[in-house]
Design a protein around this motif. Sequence first.
Motif, PDB file in Angstrom:
ATOM      1  N   ASP A   1       8.143   2.955  -1.082  1.00 47.23           N
ATOM      2  CA  ASP A   1       6.694   2.880  -1.302  1.00 47.23           C
ATOM      3  C   ASP A   1       6.031   4.250  -1.164  1.00 47.23           C
ATOM      4  OD1 ASP A   1       7.100   3.140   1.389  1.00 47.23           O
ATOM      5  OD2 ASP A   1       5.876   1.425   1.986  1.00 47.23           O
TER       6      ASP A   1
ATOM      7  N   ARG B   1       5.015   8.208  -2.374  1.00 43.08           N
ATOM      8  CA  ARG B   1       4.767   9.121  -3.488  1.00 43.08           C
ATOM      9  C   ARG B   1       4.568  10.502  -2.890  1.00 43.08           C
ATOM     10  NH1 ARG B   1       2.597   7.249  -8.334  1.00 43.08           N
ATOM     11  NH2 ARG B   1       2.740   9.438  -8.948  1.00 43.08           N
TER      12      ARG B   1
ATOM     13  N   LYS C   1      -6.345  12.250  -8.457  1.00 49.08           N
ATOM     14  CA  LYS C   1      -5.149  11.445  -8.711  1.00 49.08           C
ATOM     15  C   LYS C   1      -4.770  10.659  -7.463  1.00 49.08           C
ATOM     16  CE  LYS C   1      -0.318  11.754 -10.140  1.00 49.08           C
ATOM     17  NZ  LYS C   1       0.748  12.627 -10.691  1.00 49.08           N
TER      18      LYS C   1
ATOM     19  N   ARG D   1      -6.670   3.763  -4.159  1.00 43.04           N
ATOM     20  CA  ARG D   1      -7.634   2.691  -4.412  1.00 43.04           C
ATOM     21  C   ARG D   1      -7.059   1.572  -5.270  1.00 43.04           C
ATOM     22  NH1 ARG D   1     -11.309   0.989  -1.874  1.00 43.04           N
ATOM     23  NH2 ARG D   1     -13.014   0.896  -3.364  1.00 43.04           N
ATOM     24  N   GLU D   2      -5.881   1.770  -5.802  1.00 43.92           N
ATOM     25  CA  GLU D   2      -5.265   0.710  -6.610  1.00 43.92           C
ATOM     26  C   GLU D   2      -4.899  -0.515  -5.789  1.00 43.92           C
ATOM     27  OE1 GLU D   2      -1.977   2.578  -8.488  1.00 43.92           O
ATOM     28  OE2 GLU D   2      -3.144   3.338 -10.185  1.00 43.92           O
ATOM     29  N   THR D   3      -4.736  -0.342  -4.468  1.00 46.73           N
ATOM     30  CA  THR D   3      -4.249  -1.454  -3.660  1.00 46.73           C
ATOM     31  C   THR D   3      -5.249  -1.930  -2.603  1.00 46.73           C
ATOM     32  OG1 THR D   3      -3.190   0.075  -2.089  1.00 46.73           O
ATOM     33  CG2 THR D   3      -1.851  -0.730  -3.934  1.00 46.73           C
ATOM     34  N   TYR D   4      -6.402  -1.317  -2.519  1.00 48.74           N
ATOM     35  CA  TYR D   4      -7.386  -1.848  -1.572  1.00 48.74           C
ATOM     36  C   TYR D   4      -8.791  -1.467  -1.968  1.00 48.74           C
ATOM     37  CZ  TYR D   4      -9.218   2.124   1.154  1.00 48.74           C
ATOM     38  OH  TYR D   4      -9.905   3.232   1.564  1.00 48.74           O
TER      39      TYR D   4
ATOM     40  N   HIS E   1      -6.710   9.842  -4.917  1.00 54.60           N
ATOM     41  CA  HIS E   1      -7.755   8.839  -4.677  1.00 54.60           C
ATOM     42  C   HIS E   1      -7.510   7.602  -5.525  1.00 54.60           C
ATOM     43  CE1 HIS E   1     -11.719   7.032  -5.680  1.00 54.60           C
ATOM     44  NE2 HIS E   1     -11.890   7.117  -4.375  1.00 54.60           N
ATOM     45  N   LYS E   2      -7.176   7.794  -6.792  1.00 55.78           N
ATOM     46  CA  LYS E   2      -6.924   6.662  -7.685  1.00 55.78           C
ATOM     47  C   LYS E   2      -5.720   5.853  -7.216  1.00 55.78           C
ATOM     48  CE  LYS E   2      -5.938   5.484 -12.499  1.00 55.78           C
ATOM     49  NZ  LYS E   2      -5.699   6.003 -13.875  1.00 55.78           N
ATOM     50  N   LEU E   3      -4.641   6.539  -6.813  1.00 56.11           N
ATOM     51  CA  LEU E   3      -3.445   5.845  -6.327  1.00 56.11           C
ATOM     52  C   LEU E   3      -3.748   4.998  -5.102  1.00 56.11           C
ATOM     53  CD1 LEU E   3      -0.774   8.678  -6.676  1.00 56.11           C
ATOM     54  CD2 LEU E   3      -0.849   6.557  -7.981  1.00 56.11           C
TER      55      LEU E   3
ATOM     56  N   PRO F   1      -2.801   1.750   3.503  1.00 50.16           N
ATOM     57  CA  PRO F   1      -2.793   3.023   2.779  1.00 50.16           C
ATOM     58  C   PRO F   1      -2.628   4.168   3.779  1.00 50.16           C
ATOM     59  CG  PRO F   1      -4.620   1.648   2.061  1.00 50.16           C
ATOM     60  CD  PRO F   1      -4.039   0.987   3.272  1.00 50.16           C
TER      61      PRO F   1
ATOM     62  N   HIS G   1       0.826  -1.203   0.000  1.00 50.31           N
ATOM     63  CA  HIS G   1       0.000   0.000   0.000  1.00 50.31           C
ATOM     64  C   HIS G   1       0.869   1.264   0.000  1.00 50.31           C
ATOM     65  CE1 HIS G   1      -3.541  -2.415   0.614  1.00 50.31           C
ATOM     66  NE2 HIS G   1      -2.997  -2.989   1.662  1.00 50.31           N
TER      67      HIS G   1
END
Length: 222
Positions: free
Chosen positions: A196, A198, A213, A219-222, A215-217, A174, A34
């Motif tokens: 890990d 950003r 942007k 939600r990519e992992t959970y 939010h998308k990052l 996250p 995450h």
Amino acid sequence: MKRIDQIGYYDHITYAGRSVAFSIRVRGKNMGIHPKIGITGLPRSGKSAVMEKVLSMLKEERERELSARNLGDTEIIGGICTEPILENGERLGYKIRDLVTGDEGEIAHKSIDSRLRVLGYGLNTAELERVAIPAIQHAIDNCEVIVIDEIGKFAVESEAFVNAVRTALEVDKPTLLTLHKKSRHPLLQDIRRRDDGRILEVTPVNRALLPYKIHKLMRETY
């Protein structure tokens, strides 16, 4: 076995009489599934507003998902946020708030008589630790997303707070942080160097779109 980059290796095996290269990806130090996302920017650039929009979208989306699965008791967001103390439009200090309990503490104020002063504000590290440390620990233990707003010049004066943040960063959840742009404190330097991590800067140009942007990052992992 030969190293090819910071977190990978390659070697060869023989298959059907031919030498075939293959790679092995291994996680480096401070690497989790995450993301640890740091929002930075100049003072009053809108870091907190971006964070609030991200959290609003995350919470609304996850509440719908959890409700559909009859998991309505799940705690989604935990941690702390920092808010200005205003009087007649003048910024007199700052307080922190526990995102779960709503408990508040005044951590910096022009009227505080303290040997610790930053940017003209007296600091109350006891209030910072009273609110922030239990809030961060609760997020680590019970919440899906850890939020720490703000890691800046006031908060890093507390060694206990710095240690609590370091503990949170080692948890693979996250994590959303707001970071002082110019501070060279070792904690902020370590966050910027994480595998890990950003770090995203808020500017007048990207302020409206950056929450989507982030939010998308997340939600990519959970």
